[in-house]
Scaffold this motif. Structure first.
Motif, PDB file in Angstrom:
ATOM      1  N   ALA A 110       0.987  -1.376  -0.023  1.00 59.95           N
ATOM      2  CA  ALA A 110       0.369   0.128  -0.541  1.00 59.95           C
ATOM      3  C   ALA A 110       0.987   1.161   0.238  1.00 59.95           C
ATOM      4  CB  ALA A 110      -0.804   0.080   0.809  1.00 59.95           C
ATOM      5  N   PRO A 111       0.525   2.366  -0.616  1.00 56.80           N
ATOM      6  CA  PRO A 111       1.452   3.506  -0.728  1.00 56.80           C
ATOM      7  C   PRO A 111       0.803   4.814   0.278  1.00 56.80           C
ATOM      8  CG  PRO A 111      -0.603   4.016  -2.412  1.00 56.80           C
ATOM      9  CD  PRO A 111      -0.719   2.267  -2.167  1.00 56.80           C
ATOM     10  N   SER A 253      -1.002   0.647  -7.866  1.00 58.01           N
ATOM     11  CA  SER A 253      -1.199   1.171  -6.745  1.00 58.01           C
ATOM     12  C   SER A 253      -1.542  -0.058  -6.338  1.00 58.01           C
ATOM     13  CB  SER A 253      -1.508   1.904  -5.312  1.00 58.01           C
ATOM     14  OG  SER A 253      -3.313   1.800  -5.719  1.00 58.01           O
ATOM     15  N   ASN A 254      -1.180  -1.024  -5.037  1.00 61.11           N
ATOM     16  CA  ASN A 254      -1.710  -2.389  -4.688  1.00 61.11           C
ATOM     17  C   ASN A 254      -4.007  -2.213  -4.359  1.00 61.11           C
ATOM     18  OD1 ASN A 254      -3.023  -0.109  -2.036  1.00 61.11           O
ATOM     19  ND2 ASN A 254      -3.274  -2.290  -0.851  1.00 61.11           N
ATOM     20  N   TYR A 258      -4.187   2.967 -12.538  1.00 61.13           N
ATOM     21  CA  TYR A 258      -3.850   4.203 -12.633  1.00 61.13           C
ATOM     22  C   TYR A 258      -4.249   4.902 -14.453  1.00 61.13           C
ATOM     23  CZ  TYR A 258      -3.364   5.871  -8.471  1.00 61.13           C
ATOM     24  OH  TYR A 258      -4.192   5.820  -6.885  1.00 61.13           O
ATOM     25  N   LEU A 282       1.209  11.362  -7.552  1.00 59.78           N
ATOM     26  CA  LEU A 282       1.439  10.451  -7.306  1.00 59.78           C
ATOM     27  C   LEU A 282       2.661  10.002  -7.681  1.00 59.78           C
ATOM     28  CD1 LEU A 282      -0.674   7.857  -9.850  1.00 59.78           C
ATOM     29  CD2 LEU A 282      -1.210   8.433  -7.931  1.00 59.78           C
ATOM     30  N   ILE A 284       5.928   7.384  -8.020  1.00 61.85           N
ATOM     31  CA  ILE A 284       6.152   6.411  -8.368  1.00 61.85           C
ATOM     32  C   ILE A 284       7.640   5.433  -8.291  1.00 61.85           C
ATOM     33  CG2 ILE A 284       5.814   4.879 -10.452  1.00 61.85           C
ATOM     34  CD1 ILE A 284       4.039   7.553 -11.538  1.00 61.85           C
ATOM     35  N   GLU A 290       4.764   0.777  -9.278  1.00 63.07           N
ATOM     36  CA  GLU A 290       3.912   0.794  -7.961  1.00 63.07           C
ATOM     37  C   GLU A 290       4.644   2.245  -6.891  1.00 63.07           C
ATOM     38  OE1 GLU A 290       5.763  -1.918  -6.240  1.00 63.07           O
ATOM     39  OE2 GLU A 290       5.124  -3.852  -7.074  1.00 63.07           O
ATOM     40  N   VAL A 291       3.418   2.314  -6.766  1.00 65.24           N
ATOM     41  CA  VAL A 291       2.310   3.799  -6.579  1.00 65.24           C
ATOM     42  C   VAL A 291       2.430   3.650  -4.681  1.00 65.24           C
ATOM     43  CG1 VAL A 291       1.731   5.516  -5.464  1.00 65.24           C
ATOM     44  CG2 VAL A 291       0.644   4.435  -8.097  1.00 65.24           C
ATOM     45  N   ARG A 292       4.334   4.078  -4.454  1.00 65.98           N
ATOM     46  CA  ARG A 292       4.551   4.082  -2.812  1.00 65.98           C
ATOM     47  C   ARG A 292       3.874   5.321  -2.562  1.00 65.98           C
ATOM     48  NH1 ARG A 292       9.743   1.496  -3.422  1.00 65.98           N
ATOM     49  NH2 ARG A 292       9.499  -0.231  -4.981  1.00 65.98           N
ATOM     50  N   ILE A 294       1.428   8.825  -2.444  1.00 66.51           N
ATOM     51  CA  ILE A 294       0.162   9.404  -2.711  1.00 66.51           C
ATOM     52  C   ILE A 294       0.334  10.761  -1.943  1.00 66.51           C
ATOM     53  CG2 ILE A 294      -2.216  10.222  -3.614  1.00 66.51           C
ATOM     54  CD1 ILE A 294      -2.612   7.247  -3.339  1.00 66.51           C
TER      55      ILE A 294
END
Length: 339
Positions: A110-111, A253-254, A258, A282, A284, A290-292, A294
């Motif tokens: 999860a970010p 993301s998880n 997007y 985001l 990234i 992967e979105v780390r 937000i």
């Protein structure tokens, strides 16, 4: 009479077979409609209902003109986000059934939710439909869009008076980045970009890759140009030949894939990207997509009091470790500390 009986039996068998085919496809379709809400991760095995497996002699998957018989989420075949695929089911009686499906692939982690603090505000010209935005010290390079209004401008942070301004009225200008001693810029739909020297004098044009539907955002990591085209993909291009794709990533993301990835900025090993018509930026991972983290900038958007729905968040730059944020036709550039 015997022929009629045989024909009737064959018709019944054919009807039963057709009904079974429909039942199998319905089972697979219903299953994947449910499964896509949950999504997969790389390395997961694709779960096929037992009824379908028992009915099939072989199952393959087609995606982006590629085919595989591996029923796993392989990163060399699938990408993060939505994957519109086709199941090809070879039945034991030799038929091939096909069922379209969407497979969502998500990041495992999860970010973070990053906070920020506004530490400064600077004027921004409200006539500037910002498409590209980059800072080098206190110098801002901005690509202004819209047909008949497009241009590149260079100005000091804190002033709206240009140091240099180059009209591009025959184009719809988009993202830009300063790479070494050159300025690279994309256009929206004309499938071309420009390379300028540091004084914004045109060196040459280039065609961006055909796979890119449009030109949107642009930045660089010191090795490659990094561009977006309004989809879920971010492309890494060879700066010596911007028509050549080095590699690409998709963004998720998880829990969410997007698309409409727009303005880009590369900083400290991460790509920062805004999503068109969303109040977020985001953070990234450039190796995976992967979105780390937000950042939610709803507060900044509300400060603009804009009635035009297209005056969206669309400017990301860095001044040292602080982020500069602006948007299309915004009156302010905000300097924020990320927490």
């Amino acid at each position: 009479m015997k022929k009629i009986f045989i024909s009737s039996v064959l018709a019944l068998l054919l009807l039963a077979s057709c009904n079974k085919d429909k039942e199998i496809l319905t089972t697979l379709n219903d299953y994947n409609i449910g499964k896509q809400n949950q999504g997969y991760h790389f390395g997961d095995k694709i779960q096929i209902p037992k009824d379908v497996m028992d009915y099939a002699e072989a199952i393959t998957i087609t995606y982006n003109d590629k085919e595989t018989d591996k029923l796993t989420i392989d990163p060399s075949f699938f990408s993060l986000g939505e994957n519109d695929i086709t199941f090809n089911i070879k039945t034991k009686n030799g038929e091939v059934l096909q069922q379209d499906a969407t497979i969502n692939v998500f990041a495992k982690t999860a970010p973070e939710k990053l906070n920020y603090e506004i530490v400064n505000q600077y004027p921004h010209h409200t006539d500037h439909f910002t498409e590209g935005f980059e800072a080098h010290g206190n110098i801002i390079y901005e690509s202004v869009g819209l047909e008949g209004k497009s241009k590149i401008i260079k100005y000091n942070l804190g002033s709206t008076q240009p140091i240099q301004e180059v009209p591009q009225y025959n184009e719809f200008s988009e993202g830009l980045t300063v790479f070494g001693d050159k300025i690279y810029q994309l256009t929206y739909r004309s499938k071309k970009g420009f390379i300028y020297d540091s004084n914004i004098k045109l060196i040459k044009e280039f065609s961006y890759p055909e796979v890119m539907a449009e030109g949107w955002g642009m930045t660089n990591d010191g090795k490659n140009l990094i561009v977006s085209d309004g989809t879920k993909f971010i492309y890494f291009l060879n700066p010596d030949n911007p028509s050549q794709i080095v590699r690409s990533i998709a963004v998720a993301s998880n829990t969410e894939g997007y698309d409409q990835i727009n303005e880009l900025e590369y900083h400290d090993g991460f790509i920062y990207a805004n999503v068109w018509h969303k109040p977020i930026i985001l953070k990234i991972a450039p190796d995976t997509g992967e979105v780390r983290a937000i950042l939610d900038f709803s507060e900044l958007i509300s400060k603009q009091n804009l009635s035009d729905s297209e005056s969206v968040l669309n400017g990301i730059a860095f001044k040292g470790e602080n982020m500069l944020v602006t948007g299309k036709n915004w009156s302010k550039i905000y300097e924020v500390i990320l927490k």
